[in-house]
Design a protein around this motif. Structure first.
Motif, mmCIF file in Angstrom:
data_model
loop_
_atom_site.group_PDB
_atom_site.id
_atom_site.type_symbol
_atom_site.label_atom_id
_atom_site.label_comp_id
_atom_site.label_asym_id
_atom_site.label_seq_id
_atom_site.Cartn_x
_atom_site.Cartn_y
_atom_site.Cartn_z
ATOM 1 N N ARG A 120 63.582 39.660 -24.427
ATOM 2 C CA ARG A 120 62.394 39.281 -24.515
ATOM 3 C C ARG A 120 62.470 37.766 -24.607
ATOM 4 N N VAL A 121 61.968 37.043 -24.494
ATOM 5 C CA VAL A 121 61.980 35.379 -24.554
ATOM 6 C C VAL A 121 60.568 34.738 -25.002
ATOM 7 N N ARG A 122 60.490 34.236 -26.251
ATOM 8 C CA ARG A 122 59.115 33.549 -26.511
ATOM 9 C C ARG A 122 59.419 32.115 -26.889
ATOM 10 N N ALA A 123 58.400 31.540 -26.505
ATOM 11 C CA ALA A 123 58.478 30.104 -26.785
ATOM 12 C C ALA A 123 57.749 30.017 -28.202
ATOM 13 N N GLU A 124 58.552 28.990 -29.102
ATOM 14 C CA GLU A 124 58.603 28.633 -30.375
ATOM 15 C C GLU A 124 58.400 27.393 -30.436
ATOM 16 N N ALA A 125 57.880 26.977 -31.671
ATOM 17 C CA ALA A 125 57.723 25.116 -31.882
ATOM 18 C C ALA A 125 59.285 24.907 -32.011
ATOM 19 N N GLY A 126 59.455 23.880 -31.019
ATOM 20 C CA GLY A 126 60.753 23.370 -31.146
ATOM 21 C C GLY A 126 61.779 23.807 -30.148
ATOM 22 N N GLY A 127 61.505 25.095 -29.373
ATOM 23 C CA GLY A 127 62.524 25.747 -28.697
ATOM 24 C C GLY A 127 62.109 27.226 -28.193
ATOM 25 N N GLU A 128 63.179 28.211 -27.887
ATOM 26 C CA GLU A 128 62.829 29.491 -27.619
ATOM 27 C C GLU A 128 63.514 30.373 -28.604
ATOM 28 N N ARG A 129 63.177 31.538 -28.703
ATOM 29 C CA ARG A 129 63.782 32.603 -29.232
ATOM 30 C C ARG A 129 64.101 33.984 -28.420
ATOM 31 N N LEU A 130 65.272 34.563 -28.353
ATOM 32 C CA LEU A 130 65.516 35.592 -27.535
ATOM 33 C C LEU A 130 65.667 36.703 -28.363
ATOM 34 N N THR A 131 65.344 37.881 -27.991
ATOM 35 C CA THR A 131 65.170 38.955 -28.635
ATOM 36 C C THR A 131 65.971 40.176 -28.029
ATOM 37 N N LEU A 132 66.814 40.944 -28.266
ATOM 38 C CA LEU A 132 67.812 41.766 -27.607
ATOM 39 C C LEU A 132 67.577 43.106 -28.317
ATOM 40 N N ARG A 133 67.357 44.092 -27.500
ATOM 41 C CA ARG A 133 67.380 45.541 -28.103
ATOM 42 C C ARG A 133 67.960 46.426 -27.113
ATOM 43 N N ALA A 134 68.733 47.367 -27.688
ATOM 44 C CA ALA A 134 69.527 48.657 -27.053
ATOM 45 C C ALA A 134 69.721 49.741 -27.750
ATOM 46 N N PRO A 135 69.868 50.880 -27.202
ATOM 47 C CA PRO A 135 69.959 52.130 -27.872
ATOM 48 C C PRO A 135 71.006 52.161 -28.675
ATOM 49 N N GLY A 136 70.706 52.379 -30.068
ATOM 50 C CA GLY A 136 71.952 52.548 -31.074
ATOM 51 C C GLY A 136 72.349 51.018 -31.677
ATOM 52 N N MET A 137 71.895 50.116 -31.392
ATOM 53 C CA MET A 137 72.206 48.697 -31.776
ATOM 54 C C MET A 137 71.179 48.219 -32.576
ATOM 55 N N GLU A 138 71.545 47.200 -33.692
ATOM 56 C CA GLU A 138 70.465 46.556 -34.567
ATOM 57 C C GLU A 138 69.780 45.416 -33.658
ATOM 58 N N VAL A 139 68.820 45.248 -33.665
ATOM 59 C CA VAL A 139 67.769 44.071 -33.111
ATOM 60 C C VAL A 139 68.711 42.951 -33.312
ATOM 61 N N LEU A 140 68.679 42.171 -32.059
ATOM 62 C CA LEU A 140 69.420 40.685 -32.342
ATOM 63 C C LEU A 140 68.272 39.612 -31.897
ATOM 64 N N ARG A 141 68.294 38.778 -32.767
ATOM 65 C CA ARG A 141 67.115 37.487 -32.594
ATOM 66 C C ARG A 141 67.991 36.447 -32.780
ATOM 67 N N LEU A 142 67.640 35.624 -31.645
ATOM 68 C CA LEU A 142 68.413 34.358 -31.653
ATOM 69 C C LEU A 142 67.568 33.222 -31.088
ATOM 70 N N ASP A 143 67.963 32.081 -31.881
ATOM 71 C CA ASP A 143 67.353 30.795 -31.642
ATOM 72 C C ASP A 143 68.211 30.284 -30.453
ATOM 73 N N VAL A 144 67.642 30.138 -29.305
ATOM 74 C CA VAL A 144 68.405 29.669 -28.063
ATOM 75 C C VAL A 144 68.788 28.220 -28.122
ATOM 76 N N ASP A 145 70.080 28.347 -27.735
ATOM 77 C CA ASP A 145 70.488 26.524 -27.898
ATOM 78 C C ASP A 145 70.458 26.165 -26.423
ATOM 79 N N THR A 146 69.844 24.957 -26.347
ATOM 80 C CA THR A 146 69.697 24.607 -24.981
ATOM 81 C C THR A 146 70.331 23.118 -24.838
ATOM 82 N N ALA A 147 71.078 22.656 -26.028
ATOM 83 C CA ALA A 147 71.669 21.307 -26.220
ATOM 84 C C ALA A 147 73.169 21.335 -26.522
#
Length: 278
Positions: free
Chosen positions: A60-87
């Motif tokens: 999932r990608v969500r727009a936030e102030a100053g950029g984007e945040r990517l959330t990744l989910r998969a069975p058996g894995m911890e949820v990963l949340r990343l501040d997206v690097d565009t620079a």
């Protein structure tokens, strides 16, 4: 009247789709569509052709102030949340041998995908200045899609295909097996109407036809489990949908001629259509 009945974008190429009710269609396709690419050690993009387990990753990608945040989910894995690097620094990547560029999203994302796939992997995002040019009858651009920006299918086309499966005694396949961006219903009840459409207006958006969608081994992957599930749909399609240049076709691809807003329920107007084959 024909209308849009489904909209889906796929933030990470090869991973699960995200159904939405509304979308902004940009020159490179639905916002966020194929904006990220998982790489192997050689810098080549991974797809479900060789890595079917990508299908179980839900991004999932969500727009936030100053950029984007990517959330990744998969069975058996911890949820990963990343501040997206565009620079960050641009690096060379390849997709089906085509040289492209990407921005590496860091070691945490690399370790996460490496564990999911059981093989060394890294995650990149397409640069904001992406200038990829795609081919076809209407040239355009896309991010990390196979080729053109938008893949469109009709429900009537899938219904016809599933009727042929039923004649073989096989269970129907869901629309997700074909991973479209836009699903349309109501085109005069005729299957494969999308084959002949050359110019489309949907909501504020205008699309130009590029080519028929040649189907590959990705269609063999069960999108719920990330495993290959047998010979369908390619076996049945080979009996009646062979392309002149080889392979089988199902659905059509389009470039974005006019960007804009699009929503489920928007009407679909065919502005130009190829003459029926004689």
């Amino acid at each position: 009247m024909a209308e849009v009945v489904e909209l889906i974008h796929y933030p990470v190429k090869g991973c699960a789709g995200v159904p939405v009710r509304t979308a902004v269609v940009e020159p490179a396709g639905l916002a966020h569509d194929r904006a990220f690419l998982v790489l192997g050690p050689d810098g080549a993009g991974r797809t479900q052709r060789r890595d079917p387990k990508l299908a179980v990753v839900s991004p999932r990608v969500r727009a936030e102030a100053g950029g984007e945040r990517l959330t990744l989910r998969a069975p058996g894995m911890e949820v990963l949340r990343l501040d997206v690097d565009t620079a960050g620094e641009r690096r060379e990547v390849t997709l089906f041998g085509q040289p492209l560029r990407g921005i590496d999203q860091g070691d945490e994302a690399a370790a996460w995908f490496s564990e999911v796939l059981g093989a060394p992997s890294r995650l990149v995002r397409v640069p904001p200045e992406n200038g990829r040019v795609t081919d076809g009858a209407t040239p355009g651009t896309s991010r990390y899609a196979d080729s053109s920006a938008v893949h469109l299918l009709t429900r009537t086309t899938l219904d016809d295909f599933n009727a042929r499966l039923a004649e073989r005694g096989s269970a129907p396949l869901p629309m997700a097996r074909f991973r479209p961006n836009i699903v349309v219903d109501g085109w005069d009840g005729r299957p494969y109407a999308e084959d002949r459409v050359r110019r489309l207006r949907l909501g504020e958006v205008e699309l130009g036809y590029t080519k028929l969608a040649v189907r590959c081994a990705v269609t063999l992957v069960d999108q719920r489990t990330g495993t290959k599930a047998g010979p369908e749909p390619l076996r049945t399609l080979a009996g009646y949908r062979r392309a002149e240049g080889g392979g089988v076709v199902f659905g059509s691809k389009f470039s974005v001629v006019r960007p804009g807003a699009l929503a489920v329920g928007d009407g679909v107007e065919v502005a130009d259509r190829a003459a029926p084959e004689r």
